[in-house]
Write a protein that holds these residues in place. Sequence first.
Motif, mmCIF file in Angstrom:
data_model
loop_
_atom_site.group_PDB
_atom_site.id
_atom_site.type_symbol
_atom_site.label_atom_id
_atom_site.label_comp_id
_atom_site.label_asym_id
_atom_site.label_seq_id
_atom_site.Cartn_x
_atom_site.Cartn_y
_atom_site.Cartn_z
ATOM 1 N N ALA A 47 -5.208 8.306 -7.252
ATOM 2 C CA ALA A 47 -4.744 7.586 -8.441
ATOM 3 C C ALA A 47 -3.975 8.543 -9.349
ATOM 4 N N VAL A 48 -3.284 7.961 -10.329
ATOM 5 C CA VAL A 48 -2.620 8.740 -11.369
ATOM 6 C C VAL A 48 -2.837 8.031 -12.696
ATOM 7 N N ARG A 49 -2.982 8.816 -13.759
ATOM 8 C CA ARG A 49 -3.052 8.269 -15.112
ATOM 9 C C ARG A 49 -1.917 8.849 -15.947
ATOM 10 N N LYS A 50 -1.308 7.982 -16.744
ATOM 11 C CA LYS A 50 -0.340 8.432 -17.749
ATOM 12 C C LYS A 50 -0.485 7.511 -18.949
ATOM 13 N N GLY A 51 -0.822 8.117 -20.092
ATOM 14 C CA GLY A 51 -1.110 7.292 -21.260
ATOM 15 C C GLY A 51 -2.340 6.442 -21.015
ATOM 16 N N LYS A 52 -2.238 5.183 -21.309
ATOM 17 C CA LYS A 52 -3.383 4.288 -21.111
ATOM 18 C C LYS A 52 -3.454 3.709 -19.710
ATOM 19 N N TRP A 53 -2.419 3.964 -18.882
ATOM 20 C CA TRP A 53 -2.319 3.309 -17.582
ATOM 21 C C TRP A 53 -2.865 4.178 -16.460
ATOM 22 N N LYS A 54 -3.600 3.557 -15.565
ATOM 23 C CA LYS A 54 -4.110 4.239 -14.376
ATOM 24 C C LYS A 54 -3.799 3.391 -13.149
ATOM 25 N N LEU A 55 -3.135 3.994 -12.173
ATOM 26 C CA LEU A 55 -2.744 3.287 -10.953
ATOM 27 C C LEU A 55 -3.455 3.890 -9.751
ATOM 28 N N HIS A 56 -4.206 3.041 -9.034
ATOM 29 C CA HIS A 56 -4.857 3.439 -7.796
ATOM 30 C C HIS A 56 -3.939 3.131 -6.614
ATOM 31 N N LEU A 57 -3.909 4.044 -5.632
ATOM 32 C CA LEU A 57 -3.127 3.821 -4.416
ATOM 33 C C LEU A 57 -3.855 2.857 -3.481
ATOM 34 N N PRO A 58 -3.107 2.177 -2.599
ATOM 35 C CA PRO A 58 -3.765 1.450 -1.505
ATOM 36 C C PRO A 58 -4.550 2.437 -0.646
ATOM 37 N N HIS A 59 -5.669 2.006 -0.119
ATOM 38 C CA HIS A 59 -6.514 2.872 0.696
ATOM 39 C C HIS A 59 -6.088 2.847 2.154
ATOM 40 N N GLN A 60 -6.548 3.838 2.879
ATOM 41 C CA GLN A 60 -6.257 3.940 4.306
ATOM 42 C C GLN A 60 -7.577 3.925 5.066
ATOM 43 N N PRO A 61 -8.111 2.744 5.329
ATOM 44 C CA PRO A 61 -9.481 2.637 5.869
ATOM 45 C C PRO A 61 -9.673 3.235 7.248
#
Length: 463
Positions: free
Chosen positions: A354-368
Amino acid sequence: MGSCNFKKQDPANKPNFIIIFTDDQGYSDVGCFGSPNIKTPHLDKMASEGMKFTNFYAQTVCGPSRAALMTGCYPMRNARNDNGDVPHPKLSLSEITIAEVLKPVGYKTGMIGKWDLAGHNPEQFNPNLLPMHQGFDMSFFTPTSNDSRVHLLRNNQLIEKNTDMSTLTKRYTDEAINFIEKSSEQPFFLYLAHTMPHTKLAVSDAFKGKSEGGFYGDVIEEIDFNVGRILAKLKETGLDNNTYVIFTSDNGPWWIKKDHGGHAQPLRGAKTSAWEGGLRVPFIIRAPGKVPAGKTSDLVTATLDMLPTLAQIAGAAIPKDRVIDGLDISDIIHGERTDLDRPFFYYQHHVLRAVRKGKWKLHLPHQPHSTSIVYKKWPIHSAPEDRVLFSKYMLYDLENDLGETTDVSADNPEVVTELVKLLDWAKEDIGHLETRGINAGPLGTEPYFTPNDIIPVKEKSKQ
């Protein structure tokens, strides 16, 4: 030692630094961070006399977190003396630690507690990667975690096997106080990395059964008491006004049976996860006359920032031949700045999550179907509801949804686009999965061992 006469340092000289680093202490396991039943009067007072940071990040497990603190780099970027397939790095001697940054400008350096950068197995660690080879003048420590037992070393010599873990918090603090006393005439850097509250939990008789927070609370309250001992010693030795004291944790708490694990509420997740509860930790800094008292910062900061920040305060140079991910936040610590716009990347071992910038946090799709330990073994350390695999990017607004409950990616496509660009940059520059980034240090399998340096530790635990 109260009757001893200490020569005081000149406050005009370089300040001292003490980093107190606990193991698996959750975000809300301190009174001033919201604990309802664990009493931490010394840490609470430390916060009232200094600053606390509410958006401060470590890494999600022990070894990588210590590497990030010591080097100012994301652990995936570190050069390692192994093949990189285990979570806990054998940190290469080519890496430069905080201690190695401060020594050239006159600092005495001490390491006490848990090292965990020379191997994670108490019977199989590399003695040439221990603290004395990474910039520390003195050390009293265990090379690994206390999953089953603790062996103690002083500098490069094994001095005790199968130590009574209930004595560790006090003994580490005794050693820290001794180091402070012996260093009262010169600037010093002390790294005190407590073994507790990592399991196996242990506490001395003086604190057993005393906390309303149960056994785990007993352990935290003993740590708090011993933080108080260090602060008192600084006052006794006349060093209080010339010392920065930092308190934080290496990662979030274990998700573990009742009374043995910590607490991250209101954050979601726990140790090993990329949820906020895995990496966001309490952080307090106190330096009378330097750090403004009673202040709180919600800026995104991290253990990565300690190396460049302490270097700036001490007038030391940071390495110029490598990428340092941490930022100099000395102006924030000193109350001179209240803004900071930077990304923070969430890694689980070698997996960018994931990455956070400011108030936003984005999780990547997983690779099961990945063979990574992150996908095969680590999920068992999270609550069932936190083991979910994402099939798409998931966006959370941490300002309004601290518990990461509601994906808002569909309503904010431009934010997703911006954050995906940051993730793509991190994959290329730092690394992801089996691909190390273009600015990541090398892996190596050369053992550095010499026959005379190998420390035999074969006796099995009797605990």
